[in-house]
Design a protein around this motif. Structure first.
Motif, PDB file in Angstrom:
ATOM      1  N   MET A   1     -25.359 -26.711  -2.710  1.00  0.00           N
ATOM      2  CA  MET A   1     -26.315 -25.744  -3.226  1.00  0.00           C
ATOM      3  C   MET A   1     -26.307 -25.860  -4.728  1.00  0.00           C
ATOM      4  SD  MET A   1     -26.297 -21.750  -2.333  1.00  0.00           S
ATOM      5  CE  MET A   1     -25.719 -22.253  -0.727  1.00  0.00           C
ATOM      6  N   THR A   2     -27.419 -26.226  -5.338  1.00  0.00           N
ATOM      7  CA  THR A   2     -27.475 -26.420  -6.774  1.00  0.00           C
ATOM      8  C   THR A   2     -28.414 -25.421  -7.381  1.00  0.00           C
ATOM      9  OG1 THR A   2     -29.249 -28.000  -6.539  1.00  0.00           O
ATOM     10  CG2 THR A   2     -27.030 -28.892  -6.508  1.00  0.00           C
ATOM     11  N   ALA A   3     -28.502 -25.390  -8.692  1.00  0.00           N
ATOM     12  CA  ALA A   3     -29.217 -24.316  -9.338  1.00  0.00           C
ATOM     13  C   ALA A   3     -30.712 -24.499  -9.383  1.00  0.00           C
ATOM     14  CB  ALA A   3     -28.697 -24.134 -10.762  1.00  0.00           C
ATOM     15  N   ASP A   4     -31.233 -25.638  -9.024  1.00  0.00           N
ATOM     16  CA  ASP A   4     -32.649 -25.789  -8.758  1.00  0.00           C
ATOM     17  C   ASP A   4     -32.792 -26.904  -7.751  1.00  0.00           C
ATOM     18  OD1 ASP A   4     -32.931 -28.360 -10.010  1.00  0.00           O
ATOM     19  OD2 ASP A   4     -32.935 -27.343 -11.936  1.00  0.00           O
ATOM     20  N   PRO A   5     -34.004 -27.128  -7.231  1.00  0.00           N
ATOM     21  CA  PRO A   5     -34.119 -28.128  -6.184  1.00  0.00           C
ATOM     22  C   PRO A   5     -33.755 -29.535  -6.637  1.00  0.00           C
ATOM     23  CG  PRO A   5     -36.028 -26.694  -6.193  1.00  0.00           C
ATOM     24  CD  PRO A   5     -35.251 -26.393  -7.436  1.00  0.00           C
ATOM     25  N   ASN A   6     -33.650 -29.751  -7.931  1.00  0.00           N
ATOM     26  CA  ASN A   6     -33.485 -31.098  -8.416  1.00  0.00           C
ATOM     27  C   ASN A   6     -32.068 -31.469  -8.829  1.00  0.00           C
ATOM     28  OD1 ASN A   6     -36.251 -31.500  -8.145  1.00  0.00           O
ATOM     29  ND2 ASN A   6     -36.647 -30.637 -10.149  1.00  0.00           N
ATOM     30  N   THR A   7     -31.281 -30.514  -9.313  1.00  0.00           N
ATOM     31  CA  THR A   7     -30.021 -30.883  -9.928  1.00  0.00           C
ATOM     32  C   THR A   7     -29.115 -29.698 -10.054  1.00  0.00           C
ATOM     33  OG1 THR A   7     -29.017 -31.901 -11.878  1.00  0.00           O
ATOM     34  CG2 THR A   7     -30.899 -30.483 -12.275  1.00  0.00           C
ATOM     35  N   LEU A   8     -27.844 -29.964 -10.320  1.00  0.00           N
ATOM     36  CA  LEU A   8     -26.934 -28.896 -10.696  1.00  0.00           C
ATOM     37  C   LEU A   8     -27.323 -28.403 -12.075  1.00  0.00           C
ATOM     38  CD1 LEU A   8     -23.458 -30.209  -9.563  1.00  0.00           C
ATOM     39  CD2 LEU A   8     -24.538 -28.091  -8.859  1.00  0.00           C
ATOM     40  N   PRO A   9     -27.219 -27.087 -12.332  1.00  0.00           N
ATOM     41  CA  PRO A   9     -27.771 -26.527 -13.547  1.00  0.00           C
ATOM     42  C   PRO A   9     -26.858 -26.635 -14.734  1.00  0.00           C
ATOM     43  CG  PRO A   9     -26.786 -24.806 -12.280  1.00  0.00           C
ATOM     44  CD  PRO A   9     -26.622 -26.064 -11.488  1.00  0.00           C
ATOM     45  N   ALA A  10     -27.482 -26.603 -15.888  1.00  0.00           N
ATOM     46  CA  ALA A  10     -26.778 -26.231 -17.098  1.00  0.00           C
ATOM     47  C   ALA A  10     -27.046 -24.743 -17.260  1.00  0.00           C
ATOM     48  CB  ALA A  10     -27.331 -27.006 -18.293  1.00  0.00           C
ATOM     49  N   PHE A  11     -26.102 -24.008 -17.801  1.00  0.00           N
ATOM     50  CA  PHE A  11     -26.286 -22.568 -17.947  1.00  0.00           C
ATOM     51  C   PHE A  11     -27.248 -22.316 -19.098  1.00  0.00           C
ATOM     52  CE2 PHE A  11     -25.114 -18.313 -19.373  1.00  0.00           C
ATOM     53  CZ  PHE A  11     -25.089 -17.642 -18.176  1.00  0.00           C
ATOM     54  N   LYS A  12     -28.368 -21.680 -18.812  1.00  0.00           N
ATOM     55  CA  LYS A  12     -29.419 -21.483 -19.808  1.00  0.00           C
ATOM     56  C   LYS A  12     -29.411 -20.036 -20.301  1.00  0.00           C
ATOM     57  CE  LYS A  12     -32.380 -24.962 -17.645  1.00  0.00           C
ATOM     58  NZ  LYS A  12     -33.694 -25.226 -17.027  1.00  0.00           N
ATOM     59  N   THR A  23     -27.499 -18.917 -10.981  1.00  0.00           N
ATOM     60  CA  THR A  23     -26.937 -20.189 -11.430  1.00  0.00           C
ATOM     61  C   THR A  23     -25.416 -20.186 -11.337  1.00  0.00           C
ATOM     62  OG1 THR A  23     -28.777 -20.643 -12.933  1.00  0.00           O
ATOM     63  CG2 THR A  23     -26.689 -21.734 -13.409  1.00  0.00           C
ATOM     64  N   VAL A  24     -24.805 -19.089 -11.799  1.00  0.00           N
ATOM     65  CA  VAL A  24     -23.350 -18.980 -11.725  1.00  0.00           C
ATOM     66  C   VAL A  24     -22.884 -19.003 -10.274  1.00  0.00           C
ATOM     67  CG1 VAL A  24     -21.379 -17.453 -12.163  1.00  0.00           C
ATOM     68  CG2 VAL A  24     -23.137 -17.752 -13.918  1.00  0.00           C
ATOM     69  N   ALA A  25     -23.571 -18.260  -9.399  1.00  0.00           N
ATOM     70  CA  ALA A  25     -23.197 -18.207  -7.985  1.00  0.00           C
ATOM     71  C   ALA A  25     -23.254 -19.592  -7.352  1.00  0.00           C
ATOM     72  CB  ALA A  25     -24.116 -17.240  -7.235  1.00  0.00           C
ATOM     73  N   ALA A  26     -24.328 -20.327  -7.624  1.00  0.00           N
ATOM     74  CA  ALA A  26     -24.485 -21.663  -7.045  1.00  0.00           C
ATOM     75  C   ALA A  26     -23.423 -22.614  -7.572  1.00  0.00           C
ATOM     76  CB  ALA A  26     -25.873 -22.200  -7.357  1.00  0.00           C
ATOM     77  N   THR A  27     -23.122 -22.521  -8.857  1.00  0.00           N
ATOM     78  CA  THR A  27     -22.125 -23.403  -9.454  1.00  0.00           C
ATOM     79  C   THR A  27     -20.737 -23.125  -8.894  1.00  0.00           C
ATOM     80  OG1 THR A  27     -23.434 -23.519 -11.492  1.00  0.00           O
ATOM     81  CG2 THR A  27     -21.139 -24.219 -11.623  1.00  0.00           C
ATOM     82  N   VAL A  28     -20.390 -21.853  -8.757  1.00  0.00           N
ATOM     83  CA  VAL A  28     -19.090 -21.489  -8.190  1.00  0.00           C
ATOM     84  C   VAL A  28     -19.002 -21.967  -6.741  1.00  0.00           C
ATOM     85  CG1 VAL A  28     -17.609 -19.550  -7.496  1.00  0.00           C
ATOM     86  CG2 VAL A  28     -18.728 -19.534  -9.742  1.00  0.00           C
ATOM     87  N   TRP A  29     -20.083 -21.738  -5.982  1.00  0.00           N
ATOM     88  CA  TRP A  29     -20.093 -22.192  -4.576  1.00  0.00           C
ATOM     89  C   TRP A  29     -19.863 -23.691  -4.490  1.00  0.00           C
ATOM     90  CZ3 TRP A  29     -22.570 -25.821  -1.725  1.00  0.00           C
ATOM     91  CH2 TRP A  29     -22.463 -25.724  -0.333  1.00  0.00           C
ATOM     92  N   PHE A  30     -20.601 -24.454  -5.299  1.00  0.00           N
ATOM     93  CA  PHE A  30     -20.503 -25.899  -5.252  1.00  0.00           C
ATOM     94  C   PHE A  30     -19.096 -26.371  -5.645  1.00  0.00           C
ATOM     95  CE2 PHE A  30     -20.935 -30.083  -7.320  1.00  0.00           C
ATOM     96  CZ  PHE A  30     -21.426 -30.808  -6.252  1.00  0.00           C
ATOM     97  N   THR A  31     -18.506 -25.727  -6.642  1.00  0.00           N
ATOM     98  CA  THR A  31     -17.160 -26.103  -7.086  1.00  0.00           C
ATOM     99  C   THR A  31     -16.135 -25.866  -5.982  1.00  0.00           C
ATOM    100  OG1 THR A  31     -17.720 -25.556  -9.382  1.00  0.00           O
ATOM    101  CG2 THR A  31     -15.382 -25.690  -8.823  1.00  0.00           C
ATOM    102  N   VAL A  32     -16.185 -24.685  -5.360  1.00  0.00           N
ATOM    103  CA  VAL A  32     -15.248 -24.362  -4.283  1.00  0.00           C
ATOM    104  C   VAL A  32     -15.465 -25.309  -3.100  1.00  0.00           C
ATOM    105  CG1 VAL A  32     -14.558 -22.590  -2.616  1.00  0.00           C
ATOM    106  CG2 VAL A  32     -15.022 -21.950  -4.984  1.00  0.00           C
TER     107      VAL A  32
END
Length: 278
Positions: A1-12, A23-32
């Motif tokens: 699960m990434t922060a948009d359909p195209n890529t993992l996000p940078a925090f904007k 964005t934070v939720a998706a990044t934490v999910w992906f890391t775990v």
């Protein structure tokens, strides 16, 4: 699960508040998820590698019922191929979604992508063969559900390849995300089951001896046949597109909830299954 359909996000910092939390939720999910999947891959490589190189093939049966059958070299080869390629998928899947890997090593990304989708198709096919010819734990409903998942994987893999060849990269990446979600169905099932066992202090809603019962029936349906992972992914993609603060926060809350459950399951699986078997 990434922060948009195209890529993992940078925090904007300029993004709406709801989008930031999403964005934070998706990044934490992906890391775990990545940590858990690579722990699982390490277990697969060490457990099956050790038993294979030592010639103790019968040890496979401690994990896979009828995984090794004396004299059935064709069936044993199918099982071994399935396990080996599954390890490649578990390691390679997260690498495909990391933007730094894709941008800094595009050739590696393309070749790993080809390997991943090919592997996904082979693993799904060998998995179907194993379920319906070798026998597996659980009942017929569970077997049907996991077979439906195999159909998802093969279909999504072909769509991912199709859009990459057409250079429609937005669609390609979205279908790659969908493929990633269904391809990890067995892993989601394992960690979800371990979380259930830990939360309930043991088996609840099913018979551990026959591996059947209402909980496992429902859990198989929502993991394989109508996967919650896909539902949450589609919620996420919709929230990113619509930028509605309320829906973004709700979706972020759902992702955080499943991240916690997943984290509990990873700890339980690592301590209760993977480490003790090494």
């Amino acid at each position: 699960m990434t922060a948009d359909p195209n890529t993992l996000p940078a925090f904007k910092t300029s993004a709406p508040y709801g989008t930031k939390i999403l964005t934070v939720a998706a990044t934490v999910w992906f890391t775990v998820a990545t940590i858990g999947q690579w722990l699982f891959a390490t277990y697969i490589i060490l457990f099956y590698g050790k038993s294979t190189f030592s010639g103790d093939f019968a040890r496979w049966n401690k994990v896979l019922p009828h995984g090794y059958v004396a004299g059935d070299w064709k069936g044993n080869m199918v099982v071994g191929l399935h396990v080996l390629l599954a390890a490649i998928m578990v390691v390679g899947g997260p690498l495909q979604l990391i933007p730094m890997v894709r941008s800094q090593f595009p050739r590696f990304h393309r070749w790993l992508g080809r390997l991943y989708v090919t592997t996904a198709i082979i693993v799904s096919t060998t998995g179907l063969i194993m379920v319906w010819t070798r026998g597996s734990v659980g009942d017929t409903i569970q077997h049907i559900c996991i077979s439906v998942q195999a159909i998802y994987i093969i279909s999504f893999a072909l769509l991912t390849i199709n859009y990459a060849r057409k250079r429609q990269f937005a669609k390609h990446r979205l279908w790659a995300l969908r493929l990633y979600m269904v391809a990890n169905g067995v892993w989601f099932f394992r960690v979800g089951l371990m979380a259930w066992l830990l939360i309930n202090g043991g088996p609840a809603g099913f018979d551990p001896d026959t591996f059947t019962g209402p909980f496992l029936t429902v859990f198989s349906i929502i993991t394989y046949a109508v996967p919650l992972s896909l539902v949450v992914l589609e919620m996420y993609v919709y929230a990113q597109r619509k930028q509605n603060a309320t829906f973004s926060l709700f979706t972020a809350g759902v992702i955080f909830f499943f991240t916690i459950i997943m984290g509990i399951g990873i700890v339980g699986a690592t301590m209760g299954m993977w480490l003790p078997r090494l």
